[in-house]
Design a protein around this motif. Structure first.
Motif, PDB file in Angstrom:
ATOM      1  N   PRO A 263       0.825  -1.210   0.000  1.00 18.32           N
ATOM      2  CA  PRO A 263       0.000   0.000   0.000  1.00 18.32           C
ATOM      3  C   PRO A 263       0.860   1.261   0.000  1.00 18.32           C
ATOM      4  N   ILE A 264       0.402   2.259  -0.710  1.00 17.68           N
ATOM      5  CA  ILE A 264       1.120   3.531  -0.764  1.00 17.68           C
ATOM      6  C   ILE A 264       0.889   4.276   0.554  1.00 17.68           C
ATOM      7  N   PRO A 265       1.951   4.710   1.231  1.00 17.75           N
ATOM      8  CA  PRO A 265       1.764   5.437   2.498  1.00 17.75           C
ATOM      9  C   PRO A 265       1.174   6.828   2.243  1.00 17.75           C
ATOM     10  N   ILE A 266       0.090   7.134   2.932  1.00 17.78           N
ATOM     11  CA  ILE A 266      -0.537   8.454   2.808  1.00 17.78           C
ATOM     12  C   ILE A 266      -0.803   9.008   4.207  1.00 17.78           C
ATOM     13  N   ARG A 267      -0.930  10.328   4.272  1.00 17.35           N
ATOM     14  CA  ARG A 267      -1.307  10.966   5.533  1.00 17.35           C
ATOM     15  C   ARG A 267      -2.585  11.766   5.305  1.00 17.35           C
ATOM     16  N   VAL A 268      -3.570  11.527   6.160  1.00 15.88           N
ATOM     17  CA  VAL A 268      -4.848  12.239   6.066  1.00 15.88           C
ATOM     18  C   VAL A 268      -5.218  12.765   7.447  1.00 15.88           C
ATOM     19  N   VAL A 269      -5.473  14.067   7.522  1.00 15.23           N
ATOM     20  CA  VAL A 269      -5.926  14.683   8.762  1.00 15.23           C
ATOM     21  C   VAL A 269      -7.210  15.456   8.462  1.00 15.23           C
ATOM     22  N   PHE A 270      -7.875  15.898   9.511  1.00 21.22           N
ATOM     23  CA  PHE A 270      -9.118  16.657   9.347  1.00 21.22           C
ATOM     24  C   PHE A 270      -9.026  17.929  10.172  1.00 21.22           C
ATOM     25  N   GLY A 271      -9.491  19.028   9.588  1.00 18.70           N
ATOM     26  CA  GLY A 271      -9.519  20.300  10.295  1.00 18.70           C
ATOM     27  C   GLY A 271     -10.935  20.804  10.443  1.00 18.70           C
ATOM     28  N   ALA A 272     -11.348  21.067  11.685  1.00 18.93           N
ATOM     29  CA  ALA A 272     -12.678  21.616  11.968  1.00 18.93           C
ATOM     30  C   ALA A 272     -12.513  23.077  12.363  1.00 18.93           C
ATOM     31  N   TYR A 273     -13.223  23.960  11.702  1.00 19.21           N
ATOM     32  CA  TYR A 273     -13.140  25.391  11.960  1.00 19.21           C
ATOM     33  C   TYR A 273     -14.347  25.798  12.796  1.00 19.21           C
ATOM     34  N   CYS A 274     -14.071  26.227  14.012  1.00 19.61           N
ATOM     35  CA  CYS A 274     -15.130  26.473  14.985  1.00 19.61           C
ATOM     36  C   CYS A 274     -14.993  27.876  15.566  1.00 19.61           C
ATOM     37  N   SER A 275     -16.131  28.522  15.833  1.00 21.90           N
ATOM     38  CA  SER A 275     -16.076  29.894  16.318  1.00 21.90           C
ATOM     39  C   SER A 275     -17.362  30.263  17.049  1.00 21.90           C
ATOM     40  N   GLN A 276     -17.228  31.150  18.020  1.00 20.31           N
ATOM     41  CA  GLN A 276     -18.406  31.879  18.510  1.00 20.31           C
ATOM     42  C   GLN A 276     -18.541  33.082  17.589  1.00 20.31           C
ATOM     43  N   ILE A 277     -19.494  33.028  16.698  1.00 16.18           N
ATOM     44  CA  ILE A 277     -19.660  34.064  15.681  1.00 16.18           C
ATOM     45  C   ILE A 277     -20.681  35.070  16.193  1.00 16.18           C
ATOM     46  N   ASP A 278     -20.241  36.312  16.339  1.00 14.70           N
ATOM     47  CA  ASP A 278     -21.123  37.360  16.835  1.00 14.70           C
ATOM     48  C   ASP A 278     -20.762  38.679  16.176  1.00 14.70           C
ATOM     49  N   GLU A 279     -21.339  39.767  16.669  1.00 10.38           N
ATOM     50  CA  GLU A 279     -21.139  41.060  16.027  1.00 10.38           C
ATOM     51  C   GLU A 279     -19.695  41.547  16.101  1.00 10.38           C
ATOM     52  N   THR A 280     -18.885  40.957  16.977  1.00 11.59           N
ATOM     53  CA  THR A 280     -17.490  41.402  17.087  1.00 11.59           C
ATOM     54  C   THR A 280     -16.577  40.810  16.028  1.00 11.59           C
ATOM     55  N   ASN A 281     -17.019  39.733  15.358  1.00 11.45           N
ATOM     56  CA  ASN A 281     -16.099  39.075  14.427  1.00 11.45           C
ATOM     57  C   ASN A 281     -16.729  38.586  13.134  1.00 11.45           C
ATOM     58  N   ILE A 282     -18.041  38.765  12.965  1.00  9.85           N
ATOM     59  CA  ILE A 282     -18.680  38.200  11.774  1.00  9.85           C
ATOM     60  C   ILE A 282     -18.134  38.813  10.495  1.00  9.85           C
ATOM     61  N   ALA A 283     -17.797  40.111  10.549  1.00 11.57           N
ATOM     62  CA  ALA A 283     -17.258  40.752   9.351  1.00 11.57           C
ATOM     63  C   ALA A 283     -15.904  40.166   8.985  1.00 11.57           C
ATOM     64  N   MET A 284     -15.044  39.943   9.973  1.00  6.49           N
ATOM     65  CA  MET A 284     -13.723  39.389   9.690  1.00  6.49           C
ATOM     66  C   MET A 284     -13.834  37.951   9.186  1.00  6.49           C
ATOM     67  N   LEU A 285     -14.701  37.155   9.780  1.00  3.42           N
ATOM     68  CA  LEU A 285     -14.876  35.783   9.312  1.00  3.42           C
ATOM     69  C   LEU A 285     -15.430  35.761   7.891  1.00  3.42           C
ATOM     70  N   ARG A 286     -16.333  36.686   7.610  1.00  3.52           N
ATOM     71  CA  ARG A 286     -16.846  36.786   6.250  1.00  3.52           C
ATOM     72  C   ARG A 286     -15.719  37.152   5.297  1.00  3.52           C
ATOM     73  N   HIS A 287     -14.870  38.071   5.721  1.00  2.00           N
ATOM     74  CA  HIS A 287     -13.732  38.489   4.901  1.00  2.00           C
ATOM     75  C   HIS A 287     -12.789  37.326   4.620  1.00  2.00           C
ATOM     76  N   ILE A 288     -12.559  36.491   5.631  1.00  2.00           N
ATOM     77  CA  ILE A 288     -11.593  35.394   5.481  1.00  2.00           C
ATOM     78  C   ILE A 288     -12.187  34.218   4.722  1.00  2.00           C
ATOM     79  N   TYR A 289     -13.444  33.864   5.046  1.00  2.00           N
ATOM     80  CA  TYR A 289     -13.933  32.548   4.633  1.00  2.00           C
ATOM     81  C   TYR A 289     -15.146  32.510   3.723  1.00  2.00           C
ATOM     82  N   ASP A 290     -16.003  33.497   3.749  1.00  2.00           N
ATOM     83  CA  ASP A 290     -17.240  33.355   2.985  1.00  2.00           C
ATOM     84  C   ASP A 290     -16.968  33.472   1.492  1.00  2.00           C
ATOM     85  N   GLY A 291     -17.805  32.849   0.704  1.00  2.00           N
ATOM     86  CA  GLY A 291     -17.617  32.860  -0.742  1.00  2.00           C
ATOM     87  C   GLY A 291     -17.039  31.551  -1.217  1.00  2.00           C
ATOM     88  N   ASP A 292     -16.614  31.518  -2.473  1.00  2.00           N
ATOM     89  CA  ASP A 292     -16.142  30.278  -3.084  1.00  2.00           C
ATOM     90  C   ASP A 292     -14.634  30.339  -3.236  1.00  2.00           C
TER      91      ASP A 292
END
Length: 803
Positions: A733-762
């Motif tokens: 078998p070919i050796p491979i490495r697979v990990v998983f990343g979960a992005y979690c946040s308390q999303i509120d008025e203090t950071n929703i704009a920044m999270l939208r800037h970083i992550y929203d869209g395609d």
């Protein structure tokens, strides 16, 4: 020199003059995102940005043409004088400084000596001596000092759950990033920057039924909309009459507070002893017990002196240095003091200190000692070693932590290189014109005589050996210890397992301090969590999809940054009927830029998003969110995105932060599914000093949590490279490495704009359109325990939803 260990800018870079700017470290190509401001780096690139004092192999040839430039460590004024482009008053006098010795000692000491520094303007008594390091250094220093001035005086702020108070340094970084947050739709940002998105176009221009999730909407929560108090700028004082004199100290003040590096009774000349070359002599009688010379010390790792086999033209960066093959040691090794059981060596850099020759036990007339309590030397270097940002050395300073470096771990001492000192003290009365000699120790003696007894053609190379320190000179806490940065929480998990649901700051094993009180944490997962989520990933075909992607099988060979979608459930007969309809996006991430085959795989449609979240919850990830939420006092957490990351080879991945400037409420939580046993660490995590990088292994049922500005990086690896395979199928078998990343946040008025800037869209993932409005469409953990990944709460869910 290519090898720099775990530090991006080791302290010795501040003392090595490069043959050209960036010859050792290209500081302007920092390869980090977001780019850290210079003021945040606890280790300054120092002379790597200098171009004012050059060194050449022979300085000048006979025809007055400049010779080959070289990197040079130059003790004395070159390593002690500060920079000032306007008030520089000394400069190096160029002439041939090279004298070759054609005897058995050839190569054992430097042929370069007597570097002359002459005044270029009048220097009055008590005036500080300055060199001009060049315009690049000046510009870098101005920017760094301006940023430090803005940070100084601001208090640290307490944040619930973090290891310690978070420094205002990071507020400075956060404010800078907030200003970059656009006020319009994130996908408009994509159009502006001409980003290649999932379908080759910005989804905001697609018909409504073709948009994955995004809609045009105003950004109502931009952080910069709030009025910020501007830092008061100090008015620049251009009055030359007032400024003149700032670099002059009264002689009385210097006598009371300064340290004379030389007793004033020394001069340099040529020794009459065989094989020695240059030497130090007394110009007057010196009494027993008198301090002959005081020197600051550059503290270095023993490994910094080693020269490894290297190939700068290697195809891959990971192959540039072969640490399994040592081909020699730096010449500076012969001028360093140390103990064989310690990883740390000390290099004196006062004028004349490195000319003191070996006299053996019988002829030595000086020995080294640490500064004595109450002395001016002790007071000055106690201040230098213990000083905090903004401290000023004045008559009111009281030494309360005498020779503090003796209590610290060598790693901590090396981080304060240049801020400690020792003294050379007369063992007996020394007569005028007598050579100053010290005992290099029995180990040096043995090595030297072995070298001399060996025929020149049979020697392995030039003589190399450090100078031994007297018995008891190094404290016990400097002996039999490692100089490697290691994380305490993962040192002994077999005997001290991490409790499920517990989030702890990663701390250094050598001193117990947090790697980063702000963003570097480790989270315990439920026993068997990794195996349960791996089983889901195999059942849905994701792992089989990776095997095809990473081995570039027909129909699964993507170009760099290419994006597409697959139904991995169709690749395996273990999938349920519902799993076959799950759509997952795949992106081969910057393969050309970083020469790796990292593939991101993540949920693309609503069914796959819900399926992954439910599988995470069923495996036990709710407990991890609970641990993060309770640790930091959050009201709720939304797991707004998750993706797999798989790789078989990597060469030079980007040091980056996935989340930043979200008011300390967001985390990238990464855990392994498949790893390759017996390999080097897989993940680099950068400490809060923006300088130290520690490699860690992915561990089963353990997650690494990186918060705001949590800089990390995929380490170089080479399990399998399809481009280097012979094309024949292997039964193994070919050796491979697979990990998983979960992005979690308390999303509120203090950071929703920044999270939208970083992550929203395609880009390319839809990220489940979590940033449309407040309150959140989905919430997966609350402090009341009413929401889970399988049974979320939120404004976008039917009221009849039952937990």
């Amino acid at each position: 020199l290519p090898y720099r260990g775990q530090q991006r800018h080791p302290s010795w870079l501040g003392y090595v003059w490069p043959k050209r700017g960036g010859a050792l470290v290209k500081w302007w190509e920092d390869h980090t995102f977001p780019y850290p401001e210079p003021a945040l780096a606890k280790m300054d690139p120092g002379l790597q940005v200098a171009d004012g004092t050059e060194f050449f192999e022979d300085d000048y040839n006979e025809d007055d043409t400049q010779n080959v430039p070289m990197n040079a460590f130059s003790p004395g004024l070159a390593s002690l004088a500060n920079h000032d482009g306007e008030f520089g008053n000394i400069a190096r006098h160029y002439y041939s400084s090279r004298v070759d010795y054609g005897d058995a000692g050839e190569g054992a000491f430097t042929p370069h000596h007597n570097m002359i520094y002459a005044t270029v303007s009048d220097v009055e008594r008590g005036m500080e001596l300055f060199l001009d390091y060049g315009e690049a250094f000046h510009d870098h220093a101005l920017k760094r000092n301006d940023q430090l001035r803005k940070i100084q005086g601001k208090k640290k702020r307490a944040v619930t759950g973090f290891a310690d108070d978070i420094s205002r340094d990071w507020d400075f970084m956060e404010e800078h990033q907030v200003k970059q947050c656009p006020t319009e739709l994130a996908t408009e940002k994509a159009k502006r920057e001409r980003l290649k998105v999932g379908m080759g176009v910005d989804s905001s221009i697609l018909p409504g039924d073709e948009r994955p999730y995004t809609e045009y909407r105003p950004n109502d929560h931009h952080p910069a909309d709030q009025e910020d108090e501007e830092d008061e700028e100090d008015e620049e004082d251009n009055d030359d009459d007032k400024r003149y004199g700032w670099n002059v100290k009264p002689l009385e003040w210097l006598y009371d507070n300064g340290v004379c590096l030389s007793s004033g009774k020394l001069w340099t000349g040529t020794s009459d002893a065989e094989y020695t070359g240059r030497a130090v002599f007394s110009t007057a009688g010196i009494a027993k017990g008198e301090v002959v010379l005081t020197t600051p010390l550059i503290a270095l790792r023993r490994d910094d002196f080693r020269i490894y086999k290297s190939d700068p033209d290697a195809e891959h960066v990971r192959d540039t240095v072969d640490k399994s093959t040592v081909i020699g040691d730096e010449l500076l090794f012969n001028y360093a003091y140390g103990h064989p059981d310690s990883p740390m060596l000390l290099v004196p850099n006062a004028p004349m200190a490195n000319f003191i020759n070996h006299g053996g036990e019988e002829d030595a007339n000086v020995q080294i000692r640490w500064p004595t309590a109450g002395s001016k030397t002790a007071r000055l270097f106690d201040w230098a070693y213990n000083r905090q940002k903004g401290d000023i050395y004045d008559d009111k300073f009281e030494s309360t932590n005498h020779n503090a470096w003796l209590k610290d771990h060598p790693i901590d001492v090396m981080e304060k290189s240049g801020k400690l000192a020792f003294e050379y003290v007369a063992l007996r009365d020394i007569e005028e014109d007598e050579e100053i000699l010290i005992d290099y120790g029995p180990l040096w003696d043995d090595a030297w005589y072995t070298c001399q007894a060996t025929h020149p053609y049979a020697r392995s190379g030039y003589f190399r050996h450090s100078i031994g320190v007297p018995d008891g000179f190094y404290p016990d806490n400097w002996l039999d210890v490692t100089d490697k940065y290691e994380i305490a929480e993962i040192q002994d998990l077999e005997n001290n397992p991490l409790e499920p649901g517990v989030a702890l700051p990663m701390t250094w094993a050598h001193n117990g301090k947090a790697l980063s009180p702000k963003y570097g944490y480790i989270v315990g997962l439920e026993r068997g969590f990794s195996d349960r989520f791996l089983a889901y990933s195999e059942e849905t075909g994701v792992i089989e999809l990776y095997r095809k992607l990473l081995t570039e099988q027909e129909g699964f060979r993507l170009k760099s940054d290419e994006f597409t979608t697959y139904k991995p459930g169709a690749l395996t007969n273990t999938s349920k009927t519902s799993d076959v309809e799950l759509d997952f996006f795949v992106q081969k991430y910057k393969a050309d830029n970083y020469r790796m085959n990292m593939h991101f795989v993540g949920p693309w449609n609503e069914a796959s998003r819900k399926s992954v979240n439910e599988a995470l919850g069923d495996a036990g990830f709710d407990l991890a969110m609970k641990g993060i939420g309770e640790r930091f006092g959050y009201d709720n957490i939304t797991c707004f995105h998750g993706s797999y990351m798989g790789v078989t080879h990597s060469d030079k991945a980007l040091m980056h932060s996935d989340i930043y400037a979200t008011n300390d409420k967001s985390w990238n939580i990464v855990f392994p599914l498949i790893t390759v046993e017996g390999t080097e660490p897989e993940l680099n995590i950068m400490a809060e000093d923006m300088n130290t990088v520690v490699g860690v292994h992915y561990l089963k049922d353990i997650a690494y949590a990186m918060g705001d500005f949590g800089f990390h990086q995929t380490r170089p690896s080479n399990y399998f490279d399809p481009s280097q395979s012979d094309g024949e199928e292997s039964s193994a078998p070919i050796p491979i490495r697979v990990v998983f990343g979960a992005y979690c946040s308390q999303i509120d008025e203090t950071n929703i704009a920044m999270l939208r800037h970083i992550y929203d869209g395609d880009d390319p993932a839809p990220f489940a359109d979590q940033f449309t409005e407040l309150p959140m469409r989905e919430i997966h953990w609350t402090k009341t325990g009413s929401a889970t990944l399988r049974y979320p709460e939120g404004s976008g869910l039917p009221e009849t939803c039952e937990n």
